[in-house]
Design an enzyme around this catalytic site. Sequence first.
Site: not given
Length: 435
Positions: A22-23, A117, A122, A307, A401
Amino acid sequence: MNKYVIHGGKPIYGEVTISGAKNAAAAIIPAALLVDGVCRIENIPNISDAALLMKILKALGADIRLVNKNTVDIDCSGLSYKEVPYELMRKIRASYYFLGSMLGRYGKARASMPGGCNFGVRPIDQHIKGFNALGARVEVKSGIIHADTQEHGIKGNHVYLDIASVGATINIMLAAVLGEGRTVIENAAKEPHIVDVANFLNSMGADIKGAGTSLIKIDGVSGLHGGFYSIIPDQIEAGTYVAAVAGTGGEILIKNVIPKHLECITAKFQEMGIYIEERGDAVLVGRDKPLKNANVKTMFYPGFPTDMQPQITAVLCQAEGTSIITEEVYKDSNRFKYVEELKKMGAHIHVDGRIAIVQGVEKLTGAPVKACDLRAGAAMVIAGLCAQGRTDIEDIYHIERGYENIVSKLRGLGASIARVKVSSPDEGVLREVLA
Ligand code: EPU
């Protein structure tokens, strides 16, 4: 609205195939904006975050063609500057990569502050520091970020990051690849997806060296050409399945992984009594004895990833003795919000700032809970699989997601999990009227 219903308390067995990271996809899709030509990208995870980023890219003028469910052709040739649609950008944190790719391509960018999120503060000060060093003036006015090189274009420079931020490292790479001269990022993040983004850009003609170390050198090139790229497997998705079998017991073969990327996760699970065998691009993971307690401290790669913090905490709820989990990456945020949900299932956890003290219990009990964010949601799925009885998880859009086909993958392992429609009170009334 949908929810997951899990009937837990039984071990899982079988094989599961991991999707693309995903990232990495979250950065590679915006990075395609820098390429003049068609890039074929394979192994894109079929998740809502990737779909949203492609929607943004499309709104910027890209021609995107779906080759199959995990492969797309993206053509950004001949595009001219457009603003990123704010309402889309607000929905997803990784939309901040469009700042880097637009600065790289057009020398200017305007976008809203990113979403994503919601586990606290952040900031993006390190991204802005990097853009400034490359000659862009950056202002944030009423939640809108304006970045502009005033037609001078991006000029290579040295950037020393105060924090080894994943997002800032990638954003600086994106802004610098088409810039003039050399950019050096010191104290760069080293996560596997940083290397993947650099490999993607290099395969399209960029000149980036040192990705995966704390010193990255980018020599600007005059253009990027089309090409082919396959995204690496998702380290965190694989880690989540490791946690699932650690919690439930049983044995599973996790396929399509890079075992080296998993070591920072599997080392901790081995300490807890889980056996792990490397089998080429797969790992066999299982548990045949009670779980041992462990202390976990999240760190930048190659440390234990933040994570995976909620998922390992869910597993440690059933380990013998006391475990201490310390959040060292999101120091000023609350990444322990999900603990209240685990407590509803009988977990004994005390949170003090960025430390959670978990006192193992013999069994968790199913309960109605919610997914507070993506990884917290994955933790609730794991807790539900371990717990006796029925667990209903709401707000599953967070989970979807980032996890491709989590329900069918878990069902393939023999878990009892279903995605069911929750009828809202309004639907109830309509049904009654139309009955
Ligand atoms: N930070 C700053 N200033 C900055 C940037 C970061 O203070 O300018 C701080 C953050 O507040 C945080 C720490 O530095 O305390 C690390 O943040 P980082 O920038 O590395 O995280 P990110 O780029 O915002 C990515 C992932 C996250 C993952 C982190 C850490 C994406 C789209 N997101 O976020 O993924 O937690 O790196 O590995 O790549 C997830 O997948 O669930 C997720 C949240």
